[in-house]
Design a protein around this motif. Structure first.
Motif, PDB file in Angstrom:
ATOM      1  N   UNK A  32       0.943  -1.161   0.008  1.00 15.70           N
ATOM      2  CA  UNK A  32      -0.062   0.083  -0.156  1.00 15.70           C
ATOM      3  C   UNK A  32       0.892   1.321   0.027  1.00 15.70           C
ATOM      4  N   UNK A  33       0.255   2.189  -0.493  1.00 19.64           N
ATOM      5  CA  UNK A  33       0.884   3.457  -0.586  1.00 19.64           C
ATOM      6  C   UNK A  33       0.527   4.403   0.493  1.00 19.64           C
ATOM      7  N   UNK A  34       1.315   4.628   1.552  1.00 20.08           N
ATOM      8  CA  UNK A  34       0.933   5.357   2.831  1.00 20.08           C
ATOM      9  C   UNK A  34       0.641   6.802   2.132  1.00 20.08           C
ATOM     10  N   UNK A  35       1.499   7.274   1.359  1.00 17.82           N
ATOM     11  CA  UNK A  35       1.149   8.725   0.915  1.00 17.82           C
ATOM     12  C   UNK A  35       0.083   8.994   0.464  1.00 17.82           C
ATOM     13  N   UNK A  36      -0.646   8.129  -0.509  1.00 16.42           N
ATOM     14  CA  UNK A  36      -1.832   8.352  -0.793  1.00 16.42           C
ATOM     15  C   UNK A  36      -2.731   8.390   0.240  1.00 16.42           C
ATOM     16  N   UNK A  38      -2.512   8.857   3.487  1.00 19.60           N
ATOM     17  CA  UNK A  38      -2.157   9.949   4.254  1.00 19.60           C
ATOM     18  C   UNK A  38      -2.694  11.109   3.718  1.00 19.60           C
ATOM     19  N   UNK A  39      -2.587  11.420   2.423  1.00 19.12           N
ATOM     20  CA  UNK A  39      -3.337  12.529   1.435  1.00 19.12           C
ATOM     21  C   UNK A  39      -4.737  12.508   1.488  1.00 19.12           C
ATOM     22  N   UNK A  42      -5.887  12.733   5.189  1.00 16.79           N
ATOM     23  CA  UNK A  42      -5.435  13.983   5.831  1.00 16.79           C
ATOM     24  C   UNK A  42      -4.781  13.754   7.083  1.00 16.79           C
ATOM     25  N   UNK A  44      -1.171  11.539   8.855  1.00 15.52           N
ATOM     26  CA  UNK A  44      -0.112  10.780   8.325  1.00 15.52           C
ATOM     27  C   UNK A  44       0.468   9.968   9.136  1.00 15.52           C
ATOM     28  N   UNK A  45       0.105   9.802  10.537  1.00 13.84           N
ATOM     29  CA  UNK A  45       0.591   8.985  11.501  1.00 13.84           C
ATOM     30  C   UNK A  45       2.072   9.145  11.758  1.00 13.84           C
ATOM     31  N   UNK A  46       2.647  10.353  11.665  1.00 14.41           N
ATOM     32  CA  UNK A  46       3.928  10.783  11.808  1.00 14.41           C
ATOM     33  C   UNK A  46       3.996  11.828  12.606  1.00 14.41           C
ATOM     34  N   UNK A  98       4.922  21.108   5.918  1.00 16.09           N
ATOM     35  CA  UNK A  98       4.731  20.628   4.641  1.00 16.09           C
ATOM     36  C   UNK A  98       4.448  19.127   4.579  1.00 16.09           C
ATOM     37  N   UNK A  99       5.331  18.108   5.396  1.00 15.03           N
ATOM     38  CA  UNK A  99       5.004  16.882   5.377  1.00 15.03           C
ATOM     39  C   UNK A  99       3.680  16.857   6.068  1.00 15.03           C
ATOM     40  N   UNK A 100       3.134  17.533   6.473  1.00  9.83           N
ATOM     41  CA  UNK A 100       1.754  17.521   7.256  1.00  9.83           C
ATOM     42  C   UNK A 100       1.998  16.297   8.326  1.00  9.83           C
TER      43      UNK A 100
END
Lengths: 335, 335
Positions: A32-36, A38-39, A42, A44-46, A98-100
């Motif tokens: 899976x693409x976490x980027x998508x 997270x995007x 909204x 990011x789990x970061x 920026x990395x949200x």
DNA sequence: GGTATAATTGTTACCGGTAACATAAAAAGC
DNA sequence: GCTTTTTATGTTACCGGTAACAATTATACC
């Protein structure tokens, strides 16, 4: 698609379909693409952790605490070392926004929180660690810190109780709250004993070996040399040791030396320096827990939360308990 | 939109329009979303650094090198501590792939690279640091490492030259390449001198204080005690010191102790331990530079790149130069 | 068996950037 | 001034997930 449901363990998928999906994932090597994710979600789990220096054991221990709690809650951590540089700090904070990232844990390089503007605008949860912010006023961010005033106070009192009356103190930049607080605790102890505070004995330098070395050298070159020196953090103390050695003085015979913050490894192997220690790991744990609760909206409290951990005085030998000292030293030098 | 052009400094925007855009950005407090950007561009400007322990000065120094080079190239770094646990490692690697990092720097917890499957499938550039991988065969990943065989060889030779004949060695898990290599270097030195290798003097333990402590204790309890002990890394050596102290033995009188990897802080303040040091910072720098070149496709070389850095022998006192030692010890104990 | 109901699967739109193309505006040329 | 060329701006589609809804299929019930 159904795949999403399977991967997120949502109900309403036939066991057989689930199996088919899982098999297809296996076969295609799909990741899976976490980027998508997270995007769209909204989030990011970061979390971002902004500290002065990943090389300083105090901060790495703290970071470890943060990381462990983060991992437990399926959060990743992005580390940033500011080197106490406000521009680097601002840059990193900007990148994190920026990395949200979902939240930020920050040990600010200065007491001015101007670089926080964007974070506040984006309403990203933030928890301060170790250091306070003075401005902007009424910012009221949550904070997890050690009680620097108290720690410096008991450390200074210890020196006073051993008879020292001229005590030099070297701390970090005036820009950092802990530096001011440690000096304040130092002053309080002196004043309590009715000893006049001599400003020339107080050195605002930087929390680095270089800073400790230079400032200590100056203290040792005073006409009336201090009989004890108070190192404002682990790095400063190490620098101070170098300066004292260079001046061919003995600790504690000629000059006592104590430290705010323990000296990793050394103290473990050879418990020589009298210090005040801070619970760095716990600070990281608590800060991370607090932050994650805020991120997940589980923290209902509106007011500023302030967790202040008490440091602990560890009396060893560098302040001058001569007898014990000589015995122990002998032990070590041949241990 | 024109905004994108302005922010990326693309040509073809009237100066006046650019100004207007910039003003609007300022006013609205707009901050670009890297998530969206990374998502479309299929690159994140992020690298993952997977190491054993952010608390180990060797790795933090290495990490510092990585971070500095990364920052210089506008890359962020995500740190992951595996605690030498292959499952944690696999988990972190999976997360990094999901996050679609552009590249990974890895100090593998074991010599089996099974957890790399997904990375290889996704063709994410990867550089190993510090430690080799044994399987899968023909993997041929780039690597930046220290020469453990050589380092252990010269350290052992030094002990031999001082007359030691029964030398115990404690290293990390057999799963880690450096452990095997250090033992190999140790053996080579012995064999060169025609001294039979005694397997019971070789302890594969773990690169931790606990590991060093336990294994050293066992060595010291042998009927015929070794006259010298070789600590396989900084943590092991610290653990060894504890064990030696506990046995009420003196270093180096009763037992010599040397270390692969310097002991931070301690050595700076009191240069007592004879060690072999590794250029951790450089390793980080080189690994990061290599990785970024691969990411940006500037590295045309097809073959495996192997950068091997020579460690350096630093002779101090813990191996037994008695005279110097006593003088220095005295110095320190009152310095 | 046929309808009502529930459970499962499929479809569409959107998150916020950028590439590629289309259009509009400005500059150049005659 | 009008066309041509250049430059600047606008539009559309897509990246890969998920929420919300629609459509389909299975099950329950009489």
């Amino acid at each position: 698609m159904t795949v999403s449901r399977v991967l997120n363990g949502k109900k309403g998928v036939r066991p057989e379909t689930r199996k088919r999906v899982l098999k297809a994932i296996e076969e295609t090597g799909y990741i899976p693409n976490s980027l998508a994710r997270s995007f769209t979600l909204q989030k990011t789990k970061t979390i971002g952790l902004v500290i002065a220096d990943i090389t300083n054991p105090f901060f790495t221990t703290l970071a470890r605490g943060v990381e462990n709690i983060a991992a437990k809650n399926q959060f990743s951590v992005i580390f940033c070392s500011t080197d106490e540089d406000r521009e680097k700090e601002a840059l990193y904070l900007e990148i994190l926004v920026r990395k949200r990232v979902d939240g930020i844990i920050l040990a600010p390089a200065t007491q001015k929180g101007d670089s926080l503007k964007s974070i506040l605008i984006k309403r990203i949860p933030i928890v301060l660690v170790d250091r306070e912010l003075k401005s902007p006023k009424n910012l009221d961010l949550d904070i997890v810190k050690g009680d620097s005033v108290y720690g410096a106070y008991i450390l200074t009192k210890h020196l006073l109780s051993l008879g020292h009356r001229r005590i030099g103190i070297v701390v970090g930049s005036r820009e950092i709250s802990t530096a001011e607080e440690r000096v304040q605790g130092y002053k309080e102890a002196l004043i309590e004993m009715g000893i006049p505070v001599e400003e020339s004995l107080i050195k605002f330098s930087s929390y680095s070996e270089e800073g400790g070395y230079t400032a200590t050298k100056e203290l040792l070159q005073m006409r009336e040399r201090p009989t004890a020196i108070f190192g404002g953090n682990n790095f400063i103390t190490v620098g101070a040791i170098t300066a004292i050695k260079e001046a061919e003085l003995r600790i504690p015979h000629d000059v006592a030396l104590v430290s705010f913050g323990d000296i990793d490894f050394l103290s473990q192997i050879y418990p020589f320096f009298t210090v005040v220690t801070q619970p760095a790991y716990s600070m990281g744990v608590i800060a991370a827990e607090l932050l994650i609760r805020k991120i997940e909206g589980r923290d209902k409290v509106k007011e500023k939360r302030e967790v202040v951990l008490k440091p602990e005085l560890v009396i060893r030998e560098s302040a001058g308990e001569l007898l014990t000292k000589e015995v122990r030293a002998k032990e070590f030098c041949s241990a």
